[in-house]
Design an enzyme around this catalytic site. Structure first.
Site, PDB file in Angstrom:
ATOM      1  CB  CYS D   2      -0.881   0.102   1.254  1.00  0.00           C
ATOM      2  SG  CYS D   2      -2.315  -1.024   1.252  1.00  0.00           S
ATOM      3  N   GLY D  28       0.005  -0.204  -5.126  1.00  0.00           N
ATOM      4  CA  GLY D  28      -1.392  -0.574  -4.941  1.00  0.00           C
ATOM      5  C   GLY D  28      -2.268   0.009  -6.018  1.00  0.00           C
ATOM      6  CG  ASN D 102       2.226   0.607   3.602  1.00  0.00           C
ATOM      7  OD1 ASN D 102       1.817  -0.516   3.334  1.00  0.00           O
ATOM      8  ND2 ASN D 102       3.453   1.019   3.328  1.00  0.00           N
ATOM      9  N   GLY D 103       0.439  -1.311   5.961  1.00  0.00           N
ATOM     10  CA  GLY D 103       0.995  -2.315   6.864  1.00  0.00           C
ATOM     11  C   GLY D 103      -0.048  -3.324   7.261  1.00  0.00           C
ATOM     12  CE1 TYR D 244       7.108  -7.978  -7.913  1.00  0.00           C
ATOM     13  CE2 TYR D 244       5.798  -7.121  -6.099  1.00  0.00           C
ATOM     14  CZ  TYR D 244       5.886  -7.569  -7.408  1.00  0.00           C
ATOM     15  OH  TYR D 244       4.787  -7.585  -8.201  1.00  0.00           O
TER      16      TYR D 244
END
Lengths: 446, 446, 446, 446
Positions: D2, D28, D102-103, D244
């Site tokens: 995210c 995202g 985010n997480g 990535y």
């Protein structure tokens, strides 16, 4: 206003709810929604707009299940948010629930503020959401107990339909201000709806009205239903259901709305002392009373004002020159019929007076020589607080002007209203009514 | 049916066209469109749906210019394509043009086939496009000459409005089968429209009807307009305009439609020999005649069938159980009024007979003891070919059954129709009418 | 640019056309469409936008039939109308036809004007419509003869795919300026497509290129197809297909586009005399040439400019402060890699010079010490008129500035281009090419 | 994954947030949203889809204000509801707030269940909503205290941005698993964002990373901001950010992602003992490592697999025949380059193994004689629980198969992975990392 419906034990629950909402579209065109339980979870589709715009074969097919509740929302002024459509669905510790509501909770602001203070997150501006939070926060074990506890905190006029995945709970306030009837579907299921005209469309059989203060609890797959008389008060149905809200083909508390309206026209006629060439209803609201009026005085009835039913949502603002356009988009008086005539114009009510003033002005422009304006309800002097979106005290013309001043404002030659007694006599003297708009008796107290 | 409008010399041409189309929405709900010229080019907005859905403040603002034409399209069965909306706009060697049309060209297939054979590419199924191709292919110098030449090839009943960037051409067929009136806007511009109710809404002043066989040519910025009498025949306006199409508040060829319909009811009443408790119109189409009928026989009028005006476009298919639902979505009879009564039901026409049969059945279910069905037009025995979407010979019940057989099919106790003579007497005997649906006199010949 | 595809004798004709168009999306993102014949009529779906936005399982399912043609439209500046999507479908005297086209007809204005003068009504701004009208107006008996006659009037570079309800006609211009290949589907059907990368996706087998001046005619249900060599000229494929248009994995006229581009990089490298730390491609257009360049000089390749592929259609106008935003939305140079380095930047072409100037400026801001700009094509000095949307003479920087002036404008330390000879050597010297952008030899004459 | 962004003290807060989200679209694509405060209330726009589809000039203009937060949502499998977009806005007793995250909160289910039990009504499936309810229900006076109290109950890896009408609160978890950087806008405002590539696009200046366990509090109109070190742990940034997630042009914790990936390629190369004709990256994820690999072994790099970037949301299901279509929609190997060659294929990771298997199969079909598959990360043996949507233990091929078995499954001739030590060496040995996917050390404990 608003309309609610609940259906249970029918293989077509959402389709029946859809047709019932369609039949009750006159009670609210702002938004509509249906929640359905398939026995495992509740799915909801709701949106702004009319029933026939929101639902279609495809999305309705997705609402399969044998328990459904639905709602039409009335366009209320001002603070309506994008989310203000019902039913309100939520998942609480007891599982999925959905709630819809017709009426008004008079202590809504206190409850809402207390809930927000206690950490509740609201996503609508509707008082209905108060009850959803109260149910979710209740420490009681069952939904029934939680619903009863929540209702004990809410003061107002209301009809609730509440669903969990296999039960339908129905509640009408202690005074029965808003109507609610129980019927039987052709496929054996039960239906509750704000008006009986919903039963007619789907050929449901009227069983009885839900009683003021009564809670009904239906269970999926069960023929019997539970009735709890939670409150016991002298019933006072809202007189405006007869005057304006209900469809003429509905039966409200055992009375044909059409017949009551004709009776109002008769009572207006009995005290009418002028002469006139014919009677003209303001369509469609004044038609029933005008028929009663004309029959009583053996005067001809003329549909001298034509109503355009293709009225859309958004209209392009007219130029300065077209001052009468807003009323004319709906109503057009016929000059060949009106030219040189003395007429009685029948309408159902005067609220702000602005529309009546424009209609009189259009009738004059069409040649009417003398205009007697007869209103099939008493003077509206007080704002309603029990679920009708009436304007404030300041805006109500009869709260601020005498009958003679109103007549002068509207430009009519004469003006007559029903008295409160005549109104009551028209509906039936055997019980009490909510007459707050006329007498200011705000009988629902916290 | 269909409606056309043309506006010129008005700073709000497209807004006036919009309101005029709104007022004439009853003449067609399938599609609508407006083309406007700003003096340099013609822009067009058109789509499926009703006027108030298609246009809004934003897109209408883009249609600025002082010359506009508009069209409402009637829902015709079967072969309507996505492109079948008018006006049809095109760019030819003379520049931008746009054309709209109310009526039917009886030799449309021959013309279309000849044009296709000659390499014309059609993008609609509408006969109106024939005329656009004929104009584009004409070798004449001016649009006026090209239009006249094109019309000389088209046989039928029609009202055309044609615009180039600074002229408005208006043409009514030689028999004047479809109505077309000329008016004056409050801002000084001219307007032509299918019905005078369009003038009422925007407070335009009626000047006169466009004459059968007359072409009018208006030029931007010019007060004078040109009139050419291209054909000279005995006028024959379509009787169905009075019976069904026109709004009751329109004046068609000098006659109030409402008054004509009341007269039809009177003529029905004069020969009515049964007794009855009251008169019930099928709303809204039968109301005017019912008033005339009831007044003549001094019978009470009762609005015992309630019409729901919230009818949407798409309805979810009802279950098997709800056989009467399709009619009930619109019409609901009131049992408390009808129970045990002898009634006269007034409707405007019987076409296939299926709707009448369902209405009678609903009235019986609501308790009506005896039902006299009186129809305010003669028996429809022939398909119309002049712009009305009537069914084929095989589908017209009166083309295939005697009056007694129709009565039996509908389930009424008695059934009466207007005779052709009574119809003509109701409208006025001073001129001829198009009566093809009743007498089969297809007077427009190639 | 643009892409065309034709599929016949496949039970999934429209699905294959869809995937082929998807694979060729790089040739045009403005609009796409597919026409399919089910043996009785032709249906077309087309719209603005990319293939994957326009088509979905539902609408593609409606395009069933075993004959399909499709088109991707390249975004051309200025006068594109809402209707400018292909294929263009029409019904002529021979029945339904649909046509799509990649290329440019140089005499399009004359033909269009003559057609309009003759009464043709155009609904698009595309030269493709000329051919549809010419076919519709031809007096020849068969579609084949009509198509050939129409082509005899059109001068230009083109690949046409034309369908009637059971035949597919394919035509490539006499010089073969635009590519067109023939392949065989796994289910036995035939496919023609602008690029072989379309075959790869659907695992079609490449048969051969359609020859310049060749017409192929396929018939539904028939294994054999007809080949007509209508024109015979020395072929001149457009060199820009190798430089920029085609996907690197396509094989154009027997040559791997990727290998040709690497060869261009090699030829650039052979004459490069400066020293550098590494080679940086402008992604994605400069990557293949950069690999050839780096390999030749044994320099490291660094992806020091990152490309963001999520580029949407509409971007919010940046504030004044963000001058470089438009280029940065796509390209971001990496400071940690570039800081203090001497680099060679490889791009495929310089057209106006504005993008190169911004890229150089961004690279400088990221710390690059010395920037050698090497362009893998010759200086573009002439507008293309054969189907590429290049700017006018005035806008082409190399048409107005010397190499040194261009270098100065872009802000590079050195600037080198391929020579025309090196370009030709890179592609292969065994045949001629369309090199008009470089040498101004407009070899297609009316 | 995210992405989050927070902007304060900028007159274009929502525009900056928009561009930052656009630059971080790779983190995202499922949904995006922006909440903005104008100092009086907070407005939010959020929807499914990509940033450039959701926002346009018009709706962004409505988001005026100098404080904004935004979010890109990563497509997570399965249970995403229509409402699952962030920021989550709510009105609590302190006024409007909005939160984005985010997480992953590892104790989300316990918290959610406890909240539901306590009457909270959830409208999303996101753990972010837990924190909103905790804040709303806290009895603390200030939002700061409430936020801190809420965080004390949440265990997990997270970066939060929280806004009320005039403050921006930023919080990074104690281990700093997810990245978060602080920058300065050109107009003087502050920005925090998940990746520094967001700063590049809008030319914001990088100040420093937000520290693990640090809360920053910014106030509208104030230059100074408050920093609170709420937790103190040894930081462990997620290694997958380098492998990535992050864009190659981002700087994560002081390291260029591109350089780290090249280093991974180098480390892979150092132990590579086979011979090969050239190196082929799987685009785009394997490109950086492939460059490092090729440079180390002085092997040519060939872009022999072409990636199609026009990948849309919904693809029509291919026929049975087209088995490789799903991979081919993105990746097409070039037969002319690969035919008869021995190649090294570089990809960033193997998760389920299915894509690698298909790529190898496509490369074989394109003629590659020998295929060495080298993966620029260690074998993934454990599901991540800290914000990455990795599959379950059962689906992870390396959790269930030996390296040799994976090689056999994929069909490669040889297969090599980075060791965990080589991975750490590539990033830098000076600090610890979150390596749970490789070593199963779930270091975040409740």
């Amino acid at each position: 206003m608003c309309a609610v419906v609940g259906v249970i034990n029918s293989s077509n629950a959402s389709t029946y709810a859809y047709y019932a909402l369609f039949a009750m579209q006159h009670r609210g065109q702002e938004a509509s929604g249906i929640s359905v339980s398939d026995g495992e979870k509740i799915r909801t589709i709701k949106a702004k707009g009319e029933v026939s715009q929101i639902f279609n074969g495809e999305n309705l097919k997705n609402l399969n299940g044998s328990l459904a509740i639905g709602h039409n929302r009335y366009s209320t002024a001002g603070n309506s948010s994008l989310n203000d459509a019902q039913p309100i669905a939520a998942t609480c510790i007891l599982g999925d629930i959905a709630l819809a509501h017709n009426g008004n909770l008079v202590n809504k602001e206190e409850i809402r503020n207390a809930l927000i203070k206690d950490g509740a997150i609201f996503r609508t501006n509707m008082d209905t959401e108060n009850v959803v939070h109260l149910i979710a926060r209740s420490k009681k074990d069952s939904l029934k107990e939680r619903f009863i506890e929540s209702l004990s905190k809410c003061v107002g006029a209301y009809c609730f339909v509440l669903a969990d995945i296999n039960k339908l709970y129905v509640m009408r306030d202690r005074f029965g201000v808003r109507p609610l009837s129980l019927g039987r579907l052709k496929d054996g299921g039960y239906i509750v709806a704000s008006e009986t005209c919903a039963f007619d469309l789907i050929e449901a059989e009227f069983i009885r009205d839900v009683k003021p203060g009564e809670m009904l609890i239906f269970t999926q797959g069960k023929e019997e239903f539970e009735s709890l008389q939670l409150f016991k008060e002298e019933p006072r149905i809202c007189a405006f259901e007869y005057i304006y809200f209900a469809r003429p083909d509905s039966i409200v508390e055992g009375k044909s709305v059409y017949e009551v309206r004709k009776k109002m026209g008769e009572n207006l006629a009995k005290k009418f002392t002028h002469k006139a060439d014919f009677v003209v209803p303001v369509p469609d609201s004044g038609v029933s009373a005008a028929i009663g009026f004309a029959q009583t005085l053996k005067l001809p009835l003329e549909m001298a004002i034509v109503r355009n039913h293709y009225v859309g949502r958004t209209f392009i603002e007219p130029t300065q020159e077209l001052r009468n356009l807003k009323v004319k988009l709906k109503l057009n008086p016929m000059q060949p019929v009106l030219e040189g005539k003395e007429i009685v114009v029948i309408d159902d009510s005067i609220v702000r007076g602005t529309t009546s003033k424009k209609i009189i002005s259009l009738l004059r422009a069409a040649g009417a020589k003398k205009i007697h304006l007869a209103i099939a309800c008493p003077e509206i002097k007080f704002p309603d607080l029990y679920g009708i979106d009436t304007p404030t005290f300041e805006e109500l013309i009869s709260a601020n002007k005498s009958t003679e001043e109103v007549r002068e404002y509207c430009g009519a030659d004469t003006l007559s209203f029903l008295s409160i007694e005549e109104l009551v006599e028209s509906i039936g003297t055997e019980r009490a009514y909510s007459l707050i708009s006329f007498d200011g008796d705000y009988f629902i107290k916290e």
